[in-house]
Design an enzyme around this catalytic site. Sequence first.
Site, mmCIF file in Angstrom:
data_model
loop_
_atom_site.group_PDB
_atom_site.id
_atom_site.type_symbol
_atom_site.label_atom_id
_atom_site.label_comp_id
_atom_site.label_asym_id
_atom_site.label_seq_id
_atom_site.Cartn_x
_atom_site.Cartn_y
_atom_site.Cartn_z
ATOM 1 N N ASP A 230 41.146 -17.130 30.432
ATOM 2 C CA ASP A 230 39.775 -16.591 30.436
ATOM 3 C C ASP A 230 39.796 -15.095 30.133
ATOM 4 O OD1 ASP A 230 37.030 -16.520 30.803
ATOM 5 O OD2 ASP A 230 37.135 -16.433 32.985
ATOM 6 N N LYS B 156 50.058 -28.678 29.015
ATOM 7 C CA LYS B 156 51.033 -29.563 28.354
ATOM 8 C C LYS B 156 52.430 -29.480 28.981
ATOM 9 C CE LYS B 156 48.730 -29.950 23.944
ATOM 10 N NZ LYS B 156 48.780 -31.418 23.902
ATOM 11 N N ARG C 98 24.438 -15.928 19.529
ATOM 12 C CA ARG C 98 25.029 -15.328 20.744
ATOM 13 C C ARG C 98 26.309 -16.041 21.173
ATOM 14 N NH1 ARG C 98 21.004 -15.824 25.287
ATOM 15 N NH2 ARG C 98 22.610 -14.660 26.388
HETATM 16 C C1 3IX Z 1 31.772 -8.916 31.156
HETATM 17 C C2 3IX Z 1 32.156 -7.604 30.460
HETATM 18 C C3 3IX Z 1 33.575 -7.209 30.711
HETATM 19 C C4 3IX Z 1 33.902 -5.945 29.899
HETATM 20 C C5 3IX Z 1 35.403 -5.698 29.937
HETATM 21 C C6 3IX Z 1 35.752 -4.608 29.041
HETATM 22 C C7 3IX Z 1 36.923 -4.588 28.346
HETATM 23 C C8 3IX Z 1 37.835 -5.775 28.319
HETATM 24 C C9 3IX Z 1 39.172 -5.407 28.694
HETATM 25 C C10 3IX Z 1 39.949 -6.221 29.434
HETATM 26 C C11 3IX Z 1 39.495 -7.596 29.792
HETATM 27 C C12 3IX Z 1 38.926 -7.667 31.170
HETATM 28 C C13 3IX Z 1 38.212 -8.738 31.544
HETATM 29 C C14 3IX Z 1 38.040 -9.896 30.608
HETATM 30 C C15 3IX Z 1 36.604 -10.177 30.377
HETATM 31 C C16 3IX Z 1 36.041 -11.318 30.717
HETATM 32 C C17 3IX Z 1 36.796 -12.440 31.328
HETATM 33 C C18 3IX Z 1 36.151 -12.928 32.597
HETATM 34 C C19 3IX Z 1 34.807 -13.500 32.299
HETATM 35 C C20 3IX Z 1 34.257 -14.209 33.466
HETATM 36 O O1 3IX Z 1 34.937 -14.577 34.366
HETATM 37 S S1 3IX Z 1 32.590 -14.494 33.460
HETATM 38 C C21 3IX Z 1 32.322 -15.370 35.002
HETATM 39 C C22 3IX Z 1 32.138 -16.853 34.831
HETATM 40 N N1 3IX Z 1 30.964 -17.133 34.074
HETATM 41 C C23 3IX Z 1 29.745 -17.188 34.633
HETATM 42 O O2 3IX Z 1 29.578 -16.978 35.797
HETATM 43 C C24 3IX Z 1 28.618 -17.491 33.669
HETATM 44 C C25 3IX Z 1 27.436 -18.138 34.402
HETATM 45 N N2 3IX Z 1 26.427 -18.490 33.401
HETATM 46 C C26 3IX Z 1 25.507 -17.606 32.979
HETATM 47 O O3 3IX Z 1 25.419 -16.486 33.477
HETATM 48 C C27 3IX Z 1 24.627 -18.049 31.864
HETATM 49 O O4 3IX Z 1 24.554 -19.431 31.813
HETATM 50 C C28 3IX Z 1 25.052 -17.489 30.496
HETATM 51 C C29 3IX Z 1 25.048 -15.944 30.519
HETATM 52 C C30 3IX Z 1 26.458 -17.990 30.109
HETATM 53 C C31 3IX Z 1 24.070 -17.963 29.431
HETATM 54 O O5 3IX Z 1 22.757 -17.782 29.956
HETATM 55 P P1 3IX Z 1 21.597 -17.127 29.076
HETATM 56 O O6 3IX Z 1 20.310 -17.363 29.834
HETATM 57 O O7 3IX Z 1 21.930 -15.741 28.708
HETATM 58 O O8 3IX Z 1 21.601 -17.956 27.734
HETATM 59 P P2 3IX Z 1 21.148 -19.480 27.486
HETATM 60 O O9 3IX Z 1 21.311 -20.353 28.682
HETATM 61 O O10 3IX Z 1 19.793 -19.451 26.835
HETATM 62 O O11 3IX Z 1 22.241 -19.964 26.386
HETATM 63 C C32 3IX Z 1 22.339 -19.295 25.143
HETATM 64 C C33 3IX Z 1 22.918 -20.291 24.166
HETATM 65 O O12 3IX Z 1 24.224 -20.684 24.624
HETATM 66 C C34 3IX Z 1 24.266 -22.099 24.853
HETATM 67 N N3 3IX Z 1 25.082 -22.364 26.039
HETATM 68 C C35 3IX Z 1 25.013 -21.766 27.238
HETATM 69 N N4 3IX Z 1 25.900 -22.275 28.079
HETATM 70 C C36 3IX Z 1 26.583 -23.214 27.378
HETATM 71 C C37 3IX Z 1 27.656 -24.088 27.707
HETATM 72 N N5 3IX Z 1 28.210 -24.074 28.919
HETATM 73 N N6 3IX Z 1 28.111 -24.914 26.744
HETATM 74 C C38 3IX Z 1 27.555 -24.929 25.505
HETATM 75 N N7 3IX Z 1 26.552 -24.098 25.143
HETATM 76 C C39 3IX Z 1 26.059 -23.284 26.073
HETATM 77 C C40 3IX Z 1 22.821 -22.505 25.067
HETATM 78 O O13 3IX Z 1 22.629 -23.860 24.749
HETATM 79 C C41 3IX Z 1 22.083 -21.591 24.110
HETATM 80 O O14 3IX Z 1 22.254 -22.089 22.809
HETATM 81 P P3 3IX Z 1 21.021 -22.098 21.780
HETATM 82 O O15 3IX Z 1 20.615 -20.646 21.615
HETATM 83 O O16 3IX Z 1 21.582 -22.662 20.513
HETATM 84 O O17 3IX Z 1 19.959 -22.898 22.398
#
Ligand code: 3IX
Length: 222
Positions: A148, A172, A193
């Site tokens: 992730d 695997k 998006r």
């Molecule tokens: C986060 C910033 C970090 C910045 C870091 C900076 C530098 C990076 C450096 C190092 C790396 C450090 C960290 C690594 C970064 C990240 C890794 C960790 C990430 C996580 O650990 S993160 C926690 C777990 N995560 C959640 O806790 C999400 C819970 N959830 C929600 O917060 C909402 O659910 C959300 C926002 C996902 C969407 O919500 P929303 O309201 O904005 O959008 P909406 O629902 O309208 O979906 C829009 C279009 O996506 C489609 N869609 C949505 N979900 C789908 C699914 N599951 N499967 C298939 N399609 C899907 C819809 O069908 C629609 O498609 P369409 O437009 O075609 O109709």
Amino acid sequence: MLRSCARLIRRGIALPGQPQSPRPLPCCYTTPRFYSPEVIRDYAMPNATWSKNLQDLYNRYMEGSQSGAWERIPSYNATVHHIKGVPPSRTRENRLFTRNLDQDGVGFEYSMFYNKAERRMVCLFQPGPYLEGPPGFTHGGCIATIIDSTTGAGAVYLCGSVMTANLTINYKNPIPLGHVVIIDSKVERVEGRKVYTSCQIRSHDDAVLHTEASALFIKLGP
Ligand SMILES: CCCCC/C=C\C/C=C\C/C=C\C/C=C\CCCC(=O)SCCNC(=O)CCNC(=O)[C@H](O)C(C)(C)COP(=O)(O)OP(=O)(O)OC[C@H]1O[C@@H](n2cnc3c(N)ncnc32)[C@H](O)[C@@H]1OP(=O)(O)O
């Protein structure tokens, strides 16, 4: 020559004929509970717990960064440091899950490199003894976490802020604790998006395919 050697050492690259283990870290880094709040530690730098395999791979990607193909990604113990440059505080308890231990080498030990042209994020990962699942092997949840983080970082570097919406993993071959693996992820496509990524975990010598995965990230608003 001397100046370029000093630069390599500063960047954590071992010079030919030098031991692989990096120079000792300043004490403010080895006693994190008490490090100066003004210093944001970059955890993606080599430390004394890195194995030769991890150090060798790191050196190889650092050499790749000289040509501009790869960029080393710094790693802090909270995403707020990435996003806003907020310095650590003695009163702030929140920590990034993968950087939450005060002891080097026992948990997630890793460094990431980004290849912008290929949309690839690669993570060199050495799972420590506190990540045990089956005896002697890495816990599947820890593997999910590092997938992730790697695919997520690739999505963030290409598209800005994202959240994981879906993560699909095929385990695997188990990953022995302490073994170094390469998590090689790629942004396959972006549709509105939706950011679709794929990922493979292979052993450091490419001999074993440990894991295959795909992840969907959704771009967030500004
Ligand atoms: C986060 C910033 C970090 C910045 C870091 C900076 C530098 C990076 C450096 C190092 C790396 C450090 C960290 C690594 C970064 C990240 C890794 C960790 C990430 C996580 O650990 S993160 C926690 C777990 N995560 C959640 O806790 C999400 C819970 N959830 C929600 O917060 C909402 O659910 C959300 C926002 C996902 C969407 O919500 P929303 O309201 O904005 O959008 P909406 O629902 O309208 O979906 C829009 C279009 O996506 C489609 N869609 C949505 N979900 C789908 C699914 N599951 N499967 C298939 N399609 C899907 C819809 O069908 C629609 O498609 P369409 O437009 O075609 O109709």
